[in-house]
Design an enzyme around this catalytic site. Structure first.
Site, short mmCIF file in Angstrom:
data_model
loop_
_atom_site.label_atom_id
_atom_site.label_comp_id
_atom_site.label_asym_id
_atom_site.label_seq_id
_atom_site.Cartn_x
_atom_site.Cartn_y
_atom_site.Cartn_z
N ARG A 59 0.85 -1.20 0.00
CA ARG A 59 0.00 0.00 0.00
C ARG A 59 0.88 1.25 0.00
O ARG A 59 0.60 2.22 -0.68
CB ARG A 59 -0.91 0.04 1.24
CG ARG A 59 -1.77 -1.18 1.49
CD ARG A 59 -3.04 -1.17 0.67
NE ARG A 59 -2.80 -1.65 -0.67
CZ ARG A 59 -2.53 -2.93 -1.00
NH1 ARG A 59 -2.45 -3.86 -0.08
NH2 ARG A 59 -2.34 -3.28 -2.26
N GLN A 91 -9.92 9.40 7.94
CA GLN A 91 -9.72 8.00 8.36
C GLN A 91 -8.71 7.34 7.43
O GLN A 91 -8.31 6.20 7.66
CB GLN A 91 -11.05 7.24 8.28
CG GLN A 91 -12.13 7.80 9.20
CD GLN A 91 -13.49 7.18 8.87
OE1 GLN A 91 -13.82 6.10 9.34
NE2 GLN A 91 -14.26 7.86 8.05
N HIS A 109 -6.58 7.35 11.86
CA HIS A 109 -6.28 5.90 11.77
C HIS A 109 -4.83 5.62 11.38
O HIS A 109 -4.52 4.51 10.94
CB HIS A 109 -7.23 5.23 10.76
CG HIS A 109 -8.63 5.10 11.26
ND1 HIS A 109 -9.70 4.80 10.45
CD2 HIS A 109 -9.14 5.23 12.52
CE1 HIS A 109 -10.81 4.74 11.19
NE2 HIS A 109 -10.50 5.01 12.44
N CYS A 117 6.30 2.35 17.06
CA CYS A 117 7.05 1.36 17.84
C CYS A 117 6.11 0.68 18.83
O CYS A 117 5.48 1.35 19.66
CB CYS A 117 8.20 2.04 18.58
SG CYS A 117 9.12 0.89 19.62
N SER A 177 -18.39 5.02 4.83
CA SER A 177 -19.57 4.15 4.91
C SER A 177 -20.29 4.25 6.24
O SER A 177 -21.38 3.71 6.41
CB SER A 177 -19.14 2.70 4.68
OG SER A 177 -18.21 2.30 5.67
N ALA A 219 -17.21 12.10 -5.07
CA ALA A 219 -16.58 13.18 -4.29
C ALA A 219 -15.90 14.21 -5.19
O ALA A 219 -15.91 15.40 -4.88
CB ALA A 219 -15.57 12.57 -3.31
P1 OAD Z 1 -15.42 2.19 3.29
O1 OAD Z 1 -14.78 1.40 2.20
O2 OAD Z 1 -16.13 1.46 4.38
O3 OAD Z 1 -16.52 3.17 2.66
C1 OAD Z 1 -16.22 4.01 1.56
C2 OAD Z 1 -17.45 4.83 1.23
O4 OAD Z 1 -17.10 5.70 0.17
C3 OAD Z 1 -18.66 4.02 0.78
O5 OAD Z 1 -19.84 4.50 1.43
C4 OAD Z 1 -18.74 4.29 -0.72
O6 OAD Z 1 -20.07 4.31 -1.21
C5 OAD Z 1 -18.14 5.68 -0.80
N1 OAD Z 1 -17.51 5.98 -2.10
C6 OAD Z 1 -16.88 5.15 -2.95
N2 OAD Z 1 -16.42 5.81 -4.01
C7 OAD Z 1 -16.77 7.13 -3.83
C8 OAD Z 1 -16.58 8.32 -4.59
N3 OAD Z 1 -15.93 8.34 -5.74
N4 OAD Z 1 -17.06 9.48 -4.08
C9 OAD Z 1 -17.73 9.49 -2.89
N5 OAD Z 1 -17.93 8.40 -2.14
C10 OAD Z 1 -17.46 7.23 -2.60
O7 OAD Z 1 -14.30 3.17 3.85
P2 OAD Z 1 -14.29 4.01 5.21
O8 OAD Z 1 -15.67 4.44 5.60
O9 OAD Z 1 -13.26 5.05 5.05
O10 OAD Z 1 -9.98 1.61 9.27
O11 OAD Z 1 -13.78 2.93 6.24
C11 OAD Z 1 -13.57 3.30 7.56
C12 OAD Z 1 -12.43 2.53 8.15
O12 OAD Z 1 -12.64 1.13 7.99
C13 OAD Z 1 -11.09 2.76 7.50
O13 OAD Z 1 -10.43 3.92 7.93
C14 OAD Z 1 -10.33 1.54 7.88
C15 OAD Z 1 -11.39 0.50 7.65
O14 OAD Z 1 -11.24 -0.64 8.36
C16 OAD Z 1 -8.72 1.38 9.64
O15 OAD Z 1 -7.80 1.23 8.85
C17 OAD Z 1 -8.52 1.33 11.11
#
Ligand code: OAD
Length: 233
Positions: A59, A91, A109, A117, A177, A219
């Site tokens: 990544r 996040q 995050h 560490c 999400s 977005a």
């Molecule tokens: P998710 O993958 O759960 O959600 C991404 C969201 O973005 C979804 O609701 C999609 O519909 C939306 N989406 C996708 N493409 C898009 C676009 N072009 N424009 C606007 N929206 C779009 O990701 P997060 O909510 O960020 O945690 O996940 C939260 C956390 O879960 C992350 O930070 C990570 C993960 O486990 C850690 O790493 C601790």
């Protein structure tokens, strides 16, 4: 929109999707082919450090091939121009907000371009591969790990985030999400303290019902349009 001075913007994986970074909850619930529990928990790190370190090495290396999109650039424009308080809480562990120029930014995050560490808790900038057992420059322990907040661990700077959320007039969520707490609960906290709440997301999310307004779309289109609106006030 009521009069606003203090803004908090929460971003998630959706803000980086148009830059080509995979969201977490993609097709089949897999993140880059892995179950999140296999690469994003303390148990996974203890069970198979090679796999987890390698996952984040890939990544980190992939960041070289992506650039900020219109949403990151618009938020950086807001950051530069907004005279009131602003905090962008991401996040995301990529560095696209800062590469776009945002400065009032916090990675709750963790960050791919950082190592932490497991022994002393120190953090240091990290660009290359991070093999298990790498030495901490602060305490000397062979205990560096990816600086990622795993499930079950406390996100960074929660006190600062909660103060900003409680004190904002406008809370905006972009591309998340609403599945992962505590971030998913910020909208409720903002509402409780009287803020207006706006969600910008590709589709309805688990948290949509909590927002005064939800705008659906990519977005890269919604964020620049919203920033134009705010700066035109
Ligand atoms: P998710 O993958 O759960 O959600 C991404 C969201 O973005 C979804 O609701 C999609 O519909 C939306 N989406 C996708 N493409 C898009 C676009 N072009 N424009 C606007 N929206 C779009 O990701 P997060 O909510 O960020 O945690 O996940 C939260 C956390 O879960 C992350 O930070 C990570 C993960 O486990 C850690 O790493 C601790």
């Amino acid at each position: 929109m009521a009069d606003i001075r203090n803004i908090v913007v929460l971003t998630g994986a959706g803000v980086s999707a148009e830059s080509g970074i995979a969201t977490f909850r993609g097709p089949g619930g897999l993140w880059e082919g892995h179950r999140v529990e296999d690469v994003c928990t303390p148990e996974a790190l203890a069970r198979d450090p090679e796999l987890v370190h390698r996952f984040y090495d890939l990544r980190r290396a992939a960041l070289a091939g992506v650039v900020p999109n219109a949403a990151h650039l618009a938020l950086a424009r807001l950051d530069a121009a907004w005279a009131g308080e602003l905090l962008i809480v991401t996040q995301n562990v990529d560095d696209l907000h800062e590469r776009a120029g945002a400065t009032r930014l916090l990675h709750m995050h963790g960050e791919l371009r950082s190592a932490s560490c497991a022994s002393c808790g120190g953090r240091e900038a990290w660009e290359d591969e991070l093999p298990p057992g790498s030495g901490c420059t602060l305490c000397g322990a062979a205990a560096l790990r990816p600086d990622i907040v795993f499930f079950g661990e406390m996100p960074y700077q929660m006190e600062r985030i909660e103060a900003a959320v409680a004190g904002c007039d406008l809370f905006v969520s972009v591309g998340t999400s609403g599945a992962v707490y505590p971030a998913a609960g910020f909208v409720q906290m903002a509402r409780y303290h009287g803020a207006t709440t706006l969600e910008l997301n590709l589709e309805q999310s688990a948290g949509s019902a909590w927002f005064d307004t939800t705008r659906l779309g990519p977005a890269g289109e919604l964020v620049p349009a919203w920033v134009d609106e705010v700066l035109a006030r």
